[in-house]
Design a protein around this motif. Structure first.
Motif, PDB file in Angstrom:
ATOM      1  N   ASP A  84     -20.908  10.886   9.757  1.00 20.27           N
ATOM      2  CA  ASP A  84     -20.523   9.522   9.394  1.00 20.27           C
ATOM      3  C   ASP A  84     -19.009   9.329   9.433  1.00 20.27           C
ATOM      4  O   ASP A  84     -18.526   8.247   9.747  1.00 20.27           O
ATOM      5  CB  ASP A  84     -21.044   9.168   7.997  1.00 20.27           C
ATOM      6  CG  ASP A  84     -22.551   9.226   7.932  1.00 20.27           C
ATOM      7  OD1 ASP A  84     -23.193   9.325   9.008  1.00 20.27           O
ATOM      8  OD2 ASP A  84     -23.113   9.187   6.819  1.00 20.27           O
ATOM      9  N   ASN A  85     -18.298  10.378   9.064  1.00 18.23           N
ATOM     10  CA  ASN A  85     -16.843  10.272   9.017  1.00 18.23           C
ATOM     11  C   ASN A  85     -16.189  10.934  10.215  1.00 18.23           C
ATOM     12  O   ASN A  85     -14.965  10.993  10.288  1.00 18.23           O
ATOM     13  CB  ASN A  85     -16.308  10.916   7.728  1.00 18.23           C
ATOM     14  CG  ASN A  85     -16.852  10.236   6.500  1.00 18.23           C
ATOM     15  OD1 ASN A  85     -17.418   9.154   6.584  1.00 18.23           O
ATOM     16  ND2 ASN A  85     -16.707  10.868   5.353  1.00 18.23           N
ATOM     17  N   TYR A  86     -17.002  11.450  11.090  1.00 18.25           N
ATOM     18  CA  TYR A  86     -16.469  12.200  12.222  1.00 18.25           C
ATOM     19  C   TYR A  86     -15.764  11.247  13.195  1.00 18.25           C
ATOM     20  O   TYR A  86     -16.313  10.223  13.579  1.00 18.25           O
ATOM     21  CB  TYR A  86     -17.594  12.937  12.929  1.00 18.25           C
ATOM     22  CG  TYR A  86     -17.124  14.128  13.713  1.00 18.25           C
ATOM     23  CD1 TYR A  86     -16.879  15.335  13.081  1.00 18.25           C
ATOM     24  CD2 TYR A  86     -16.930  14.048  15.078  1.00 18.25           C
ATOM     25  CE1 TYR A  86     -16.456  16.439  13.788  1.00 18.25           C
ATOM     26  CE2 TYR A  86     -16.509  15.147  15.804  1.00 18.25           C
ATOM     27  CZ  TYR A  86     -16.276  16.340  15.149  1.00 18.25           C
ATOM     28  OH  TYR A  86     -15.859  17.443  15.857  1.00 18.25           O
ATOM     29  N   PHE A 122     -19.155   4.340  23.437  1.00 18.34           N
ATOM     30  CA  PHE A 122     -20.392   5.095  23.354  1.00 18.34           C
ATOM     31  C   PHE A 122     -20.406   5.956  22.098  1.00 18.34           C
ATOM     32  O   PHE A 122     -19.425   6.583  21.758  1.00 18.34           O
ATOM     33  CB  PHE A 122     -20.536   5.956  24.600  1.00 18.34           C
ATOM     34  CG  PHE A 122     -21.750   6.832  24.583  1.00 18.34           C
ATOM     35  CD1 PHE A 122     -23.010   6.271  24.646  1.00 18.34           C
ATOM     36  CD2 PHE A 122     -21.624   8.193  24.488  1.00 18.34           C
ATOM     37  CE1 PHE A 122     -24.128   7.074  24.637  1.00 18.34           C
ATOM     38  CE2 PHE A 122     -22.742   8.998  24.472  1.00 18.34           C
ATOM     39  CZ  PHE A 122     -23.998   8.442  24.552  1.00 18.34           C
ATOM     40  N   LYS A 123     -21.514   5.994  21.479  1.00 20.48           N
ATOM     41  CA  LYS A 123     -21.767   6.864  20.329  1.00 20.48           C
ATOM     42  C   LYS A 123     -20.945   6.518  19.105  1.00 20.48           C
ATOM     43  O   LYS A 123     -21.481   6.257  18.049  1.00 20.48           O
ATOM     44  CB  LYS A 123     -21.500   8.329  20.696  1.00 20.48           C
ATOM     45  CG  LYS A 123     -22.738   9.025  21.207  1.00 20.48           C
ATOM     46  CD  LYS A 123     -22.471  10.512  21.288  1.00 20.48           C
ATOM     47  CE  LYS A 123     -23.752  11.244  21.684  1.00 20.48           C
ATOM     48  NZ  LYS A 123     -23.549  12.675  21.794  1.00 20.48           N
ATOM     49  N   GLU A 124     -19.618   6.560  19.272  1.00 17.46           N
ATOM     50  CA  GLU A 124     -18.772   6.432  18.095  1.00 17.46           C
ATOM     51  C   GLU A 124     -19.021   5.138  17.352  1.00 17.46           C
ATOM     52  O   GLU A 124     -18.903   5.070  16.138  1.00 17.46           O
ATOM     53  CB  GLU A 124     -17.308   6.518  18.501  1.00 17.46           C
ATOM     54  CG  GLU A 124     -16.902   7.917  18.894  1.00 17.46           C
ATOM     55  CD  GLU A 124     -15.427   7.970  19.202  1.00 17.46           C
ATOM     56  OE1 GLU A 124     -14.776   6.927  19.169  1.00 17.46           O
ATOM     57  OE2 GLU A 124     -14.939   9.068  19.479  1.00 17.46           O
ATOM     58  N   ASP A 125     -19.335   4.137  18.098  1.00 18.81           N
ATOM     59  CA  ASP A 125     -19.509   2.855  17.462  1.00 18.81           C
ATOM     60  C   ASP A 125     -20.952   2.591  17.100  1.00 18.81           C
ATOM     61  O   ASP A 125     -21.279   1.523  16.587  1.00 18.81           O
ATOM     62  CB  ASP A 125     -19.005   1.742  18.386  1.00 18.81           C
ATOM     63  CG  ASP A 125     -17.494   1.819  18.549  1.00 18.81           C
ATOM     64  OD1 ASP A 125     -16.851   2.401  17.657  1.00 18.81           O
ATOM     65  OD2 ASP A 125     -16.978   1.312  19.545  1.00 18.81           O
ATOM     66  N   ALA A 126     -21.765   3.555  17.408  1.00 18.06           N
ATOM     67  CA  ALA A 126     -23.173   3.347  17.107  1.00 18.06           C
ATOM     68  C   ALA A 126     -23.342   3.140  15.611  1.00 18.06           C
ATOM     69  O   ALA A 126     -22.833   3.908  14.803  1.00 18.06           O
ATOM     70  CB  ALA A 126     -23.984   4.555  17.568  1.00 18.06           C
ATOM     71  N   ALA A 127     -24.037   2.111  15.273  1.00 16.21           N
ATOM     72  CA  ALA A 127     -24.264   1.827  13.863  1.00 16.21           C
ATOM     73  C   ALA A 127     -25.149   2.908  13.271  1.00 16.21           C
ATOM     74  O   ALA A 127     -26.036   3.422  13.937  1.00 16.21           O
ATOM     75  CB  ALA A 127     -24.930   0.461  13.727  1.00 16.21           C
ATOM     76  N   LYS A 138     -16.543  13.871   2.500  1.00 13.77           N
ATOM     77  CA  LYS A 138     -17.182  15.172   2.589  1.00 13.77           C
ATOM     78  C   LYS A 138     -17.078  15.889   1.256  1.00 13.77           C
ATOM     79  O   LYS A 138     -16.080  15.728   0.549  1.00 13.77           O
ATOM     80  CB  LYS A 138     -16.469  16.032   3.633  1.00 13.77           C
ATOM     81  CG  LYS A 138     -16.742  15.661   5.049  1.00 13.77           C
ATOM     82  CD  LYS A 138     -15.893  16.468   5.983  1.00 13.77           C
ATOM     83  CE  LYS A 138     -16.346  17.909   6.051  1.00 13.77           C
ATOM     84  NZ  LYS A 138     -15.640  18.655   7.115  1.00 13.77           N
ATOM     85  N   PRO A 139     -18.051  16.685   0.942  1.00 11.98           N
ATOM     86  CA  PRO A 139     -17.895  17.529  -0.250  1.00 11.98           C
ATOM     87  C   PRO A 139     -16.830  18.574   0.005  1.00 11.98           C
ATOM     88  O   PRO A 139     -16.611  18.969   1.147  1.00 11.98           O
ATOM     89  CB  PRO A 139     -19.278  18.167  -0.401  1.00 11.98           C
ATOM     90  CG  PRO A 139     -19.901  18.109   0.950  1.00 11.98           C
ATOM     91  CD  PRO A 139     -19.340  16.876   1.621  1.00 11.98           C
TER      92      PRO A 139
END
Length: 355
Positions: free
Chosen positions: A313-315, A340-345, A244-245
């Motif tokens: 992306d880093n969440y 679910f979701k978290e592993d979504a490419a 993150k910036p």
DNA sequence: ACTCCTTTGAAGCTA
DNA sequence: TAGCTTCAAAGGAGT
């Protein structure tokens, strides 16, 4: 209550943060009213922190009535911040690029500006300078990177890409400089496949090794160079992490940390950060505005360099790591919901031709 | 080796 | 949309 729109703002317009300070004076008064009244600091750490505060910041006298008071003021301030329309900043960040205001960076930010940073970091203060300000020790932006020819921008006949004016540290190496004005085109560049290297070929602080830890010997020059352990892991390549910036406070911390460390004997970051948090509140609105402004430029620069990147992306990274660890110990059994979701490419990055 | 602590701010997530 | 969560940096301390 004076507004800073005219005075403090630059071409980028820092109105959002400026307006946020509209009641700052009140807070400062409250802060000063409560100065020297703190008597309930229980632990030694707090004592040390306050001792440092008193000795180093006697003028501002920012000692306050403990965390609750801090939190109240903080919340108050946040409310003001939240009042501010986000179209300039957030909108800009999320929306497609219609312009690059930071291209009009003041002279110190330019490659040939007065910045002449030191090369090697001995202490934090001596780390590489931040491209957006000569004040900030920002090792990520160490300009001594040999990988980027410093004279690239001076070569005759080189097409002048818009990012060229951002900062010398972000100049595209000649060979990789693209003529497209669409930042997304940069991202599809083949160089993005290299670890620690932005697709543009720009080594950027935000790009981290897959390990997630900044290894100084490798990142002194913002470029991720494989160490021996890394070479071992080469067989299972992972995507480099774009960080993150930094926000305004983080930039402030970067600049002031070394100073605080030098002033007091504390070394624990948690204690240092407490001091810095208080000092941050003690700053005048103008002083804070400087960092808000820098942070905005950071975000804009980051957005330009990584148009496809999202904080998303880093969440949940940490949670994922923990979970993965648990999974590995439990044989990798996970519920469908957990995956679910978290592993979504992430959305595939289409090559330029497709775009 | 990994996680926690501690801060503020930005952004994502969830109800 | 409000409120909560996560992650940015940092490095010592604890597990």
């Amino acid at each position: 209550m004076p507004q800073l729109n005219g005075g403090g703002g630059d071409d980028l317009g820092a109105n959002d943060e400026m307006i946020a300070f509209k009641h700052e004076g009140d807070h400062e008064e409250k802060i000063r009213e409560s100065a020297y009244t703190e008597s309930d600091l229980a632990d030694l750490k707090s004592s040390l922190v306050n001792e440092s505060e008193i000795s180093q910041n006697s003028n501002s006298a920012v000692i306050r009535r403990g965390q609750q008071e801090d939190q109240r003021i903080y919340t108050d301030k946040r409310e003001h911040l939240d009042d501010v329309p986000r179209h300039q900043d957030g909108g800009m960040y999320k929306a497609s690029y219609s312009g690059y205001p930071f291209l009009m960076l003041p002279e110190p930010y330019l490659p040939n500006g007065p910045v002449s940073p030191s090369s090697n970091k001995v202490s934090v203060v001596q780390q590489g300078m931040h491209p957006l300000t000569p004040l900030l020790p920002y090792d990520h932006f160490n300009p001594s990177a040999p990988h980027i020819p410093t004279d690239v921008s001076q070569k005759p006949g080189v097409h002048r890409h818009q990012s060229q004016e951002i900062s010398g540290f972000y100049q595209l190496p000649q060979a990789t400089r693209l003529t497209s004005t669409d930042p997304s085109a940069w991202f599809s560049h083949s160089l993005m496949l290299q670890s620690g290297m932005h697709p543009t070929g720009i080594p950027h602080p935000a790009i981290m090794p897959p390990s997630g830890k900044q290894e100084h010997d490798q990142f002194d020059r913002n470029i991720y160079v494989k160490s021996h352990p890394e070479a071992k892991r080469e067989k299972e390549p992972k995507k480099p992490v774009i960080k993150k910036p930094l926000n305004a406070f983080m930039l402030y911390m970067k600049e002031m940390r070394a100073k605080v460390i030098a002033e007091c004997t504390l070394k624990e970051s948690a204690a240092i950060n407490q001091i810095l948090g208080r000092r941050w509140h003690a700053l005048t609105r103008e002083e804070q505005a400087k960092y808000y402004d820098l942070a905005r430029k950071e975000r804009q620069l980051h957005m330009q360099l990584y148009p496809s990147w999202s904080a998303r992306d880093n969440y949940g990274k940490k949670k994922r790591r923990k979970r993965d660890k648990q999974d590995s110990s439990t044989g990798g059994k996970r519920s469908a919901f957990a995956t679910f979701k978290e592993d979504a490419a992430p959305a595939p990055i289409l090559p330029m031709e497709v775009l």
